[in-house]
Design an enzyme around this catalytic site. Structure first.
Site, PDB file in Angstrom:
ATOM      1  N   THR A 182      18.553   9.499  16.512  1.00 32.12           N
ATOM      2  CA  THR A 182      18.546   8.331  15.617  1.00 32.12           C
ATOM      3  C   THR A 182      19.177   8.630  14.266  1.00 32.12           C
ATOM      4  O   THR A 182      19.795   7.754  13.662  1.00 32.12           O
ATOM      5  CB  THR A 182      17.087   7.848  15.429  1.00 32.12           C
ATOM      6  OG1 THR A 182      16.616   7.380  16.686  1.00 32.12           O
ATOM      7  CG2 THR A 182      16.985   6.731  14.414  1.00 32.12           C
ATOM      8  N   ASP A 238      12.815  12.141  20.148  1.00 33.23           N
ATOM      9  CA  ASP A 238      12.070  11.989  21.413  1.00 33.23           C
ATOM     10  C   ASP A 238      11.757  13.323  22.084  1.00 33.23           C
ATOM     11  O   ASP A 238      10.665  13.514  22.618  1.00 33.23           O
ATOM     12  CB  ASP A 238      12.849  11.098  22.391  1.00 33.23           C
ATOM     13  CG  ASP A 238      12.816   9.635  21.971  1.00 33.23           C
ATOM     14  OD1 ASP A 238      12.000   9.278  21.093  1.00 33.23           O
ATOM     15  OD2 ASP A 238      13.609   8.842  22.518  1.00 33.23           O
TER      16      ASP A 238
HETATM   17  N1  ASP Z   1      15.830   8.037  21.102  1.00 33.79           N
HETATM   18  C1  ASP Z   1      16.060   8.781  19.884  1.00 33.79           C
HETATM   19  C2  ASP Z   1      16.369  10.211  20.264  1.00 33.79           C
HETATM   20  O1  ASP Z   1      15.472  10.929  20.596  1.00 33.79           O
HETATM   21  C3  ASP Z   1      14.865   8.693  18.992  1.00 33.79           C
HETATM   22  C4  ASP Z   1      15.024   9.374  17.647  1.00 33.79           C
HETATM   23  O2  ASP Z   1      15.897  10.179  17.404  1.00 33.79           O
HETATM   24  O3  ASP Z   1      14.179   9.089  16.759  1.00 33.79           O
HETATM   25  O4  ASP Z   1      17.502  10.614  20.275  1.00 33.79           O
END
Ligand code: ASP
Length: 344
Positions: free
Chosen positions: A13, A95
């Site tokens: 993210t 994640d």
């Molecule tokens: N789906 C994202 C990831 O793990 C969530 C994040 O980075 O906060 O890459």
């Protein structure tokens, strides 16, 4: 004092942008083009006595796509740059960040430099991003020499003003800026207005040369016991030689439902060189085999290792790593030991 920091961007993210299909990672070039402070080097010039090396783990991904092969690639990048840098920052999706930090903690033995994982809950393209603060804090920990701070010679997570041991942390919120917590071990550091590093908690320097082992077994499962659970399916898989390791997430202090085929499972495991690492489903506390009658079945089994207060992420990666790097005869001994501060 001059300091040099290696920053590896893997996605997550932190650098994501909105697309018609939802959030997806952008390239490091797009991040630099968007953030004038980074683009004009002002942001990093604030830390004028830190030399930064930027690198990208291609392709950048949502961390749900990170694999054990990527753990190896991250480790190789660090190994290649280890001697020339004082600290390392891995920008990673949240994640699976705690899996990667746990895996890296086992890969590197006798670390003398910080490896800091960080990320964000809101992309840096968002006006309220937490990414800048998280990265800045990570720079202080990785560039400790420049800031005259104590060295944290560990794999750690820097998130929302806290530094957590990498193999003690779990993602506990999809939403809060405080996305991670360390349920059974105090934070290694706090970065408030003042920076406090809990030096008494840090892993001790062994003065031994860095040792890197990065093979992970894929023949491992994570099984959460639930009311009425019966290990039939596990017995079937183990008897067919499909599993080398099982993380068994028991109830409370290590309890299992009675009247099931646990002894058959343990015998089959023994016949097939499969090891069980017993842990608790509770986020806080540890298993204590023998406290309740319904945990005795585990206590008496020779193929079962007591996982104590290990996190689910550290349990799985430790099991994969021990099986990947040690012959069967040494595995129970290795799993029983506190290798990198992952258990109390
Ligand atoms: N789906 C994202 C990831 O793990 C969530 C994040 O980075 O906060 O890459």
């Amino acid at each position: 004092m001059q300091s040099s920091v290696y920053i590896l961007y893997t996605g997550g993210t932190f650098g994501m942008k909105n697309t018609t299909e939802g959030l997806q990672p952008s390239t490091w070039d797009e991040i630099i083009a968007y953030l004038p402070a980074i683009k004009n080097q002002n942001y990093f010039h604030y830390y004028s006595e830190i030399d930064f090396t930027f690198d990208t783990l291609e392709p950048v991904v949502d961390s749900s796509d990170i694999t054990p092969n990527d753990w190896q690639r991250i480790a190789q990048s660090i190994e290649k740059n280890y001697d020339q840098h004082d600290g390392f920052i891995i920008i990673h999706g949240t994640d699976t960040l705690a899996y990667t930090s746990s895996a890296l903690s086992f890969i590197f033995e006798h670390l003398t430099k910080p490896i800091v994982l960080t990320g964000a809950q809101l992309p840096i393209f968002h006006p309220r991003t937490d990414g800048i603060v998280n990265l800045s804090n990570a720079i202080y920990i990785a560039g400790y020499k420049h800031f005259s701070l104590p060295c944290i010679p560990e794999v750690c997570i820097c998130f929302n003003d806290d530094v957590l041991r990498g193999n003690r942390a779990v993602k506990t919120s999809t939403n809060d800026f405080e996305g991670f917590s360390s349920p059974n071990f105090d934070n290694l550091a706090h970065l408030e207005q003042n920076i406090t590093i809990n030096t008494h908690l840090l892993q001790k320097n062994t003065n031994l040369p860095l040792d890197i082992k990065s093979t992970f077994s894929h023949r491992v499962v994570n099984v959460t016991v639930f009311p009425g659970y019966n290990p039939e399916i596990l017995i079937d898989l183990v008897s067919k030689g499909k599993l080398e390791g099982i993380v068994l997430r028991t109830f409370g202090a290590g309890n299992l439902p009675s009247g099931k085929r646990w002894d058959d499972l343990f015998t089959t495991c023994k016949e097939n060189n499969t090891i069980i690492l017993a842990t608790t489903q509770c986020p806080n506390g540890k298993i204590e085999l023998g406290q309740y009658a319904l945990s005795n079945v585990l206590k008496n089994a020779v193929v079962v290792v007591d996982g104590k207060d290990i996190t689910p992420e550290a349990a799985l990666t430790k099991l994969m790593w021990v099986i990947g790097n040690y012959p069967y005869a040494e595995r129970i001994g290795m799993l029983s030991r506190n290798l990198r501060g992952e258990t109390s």
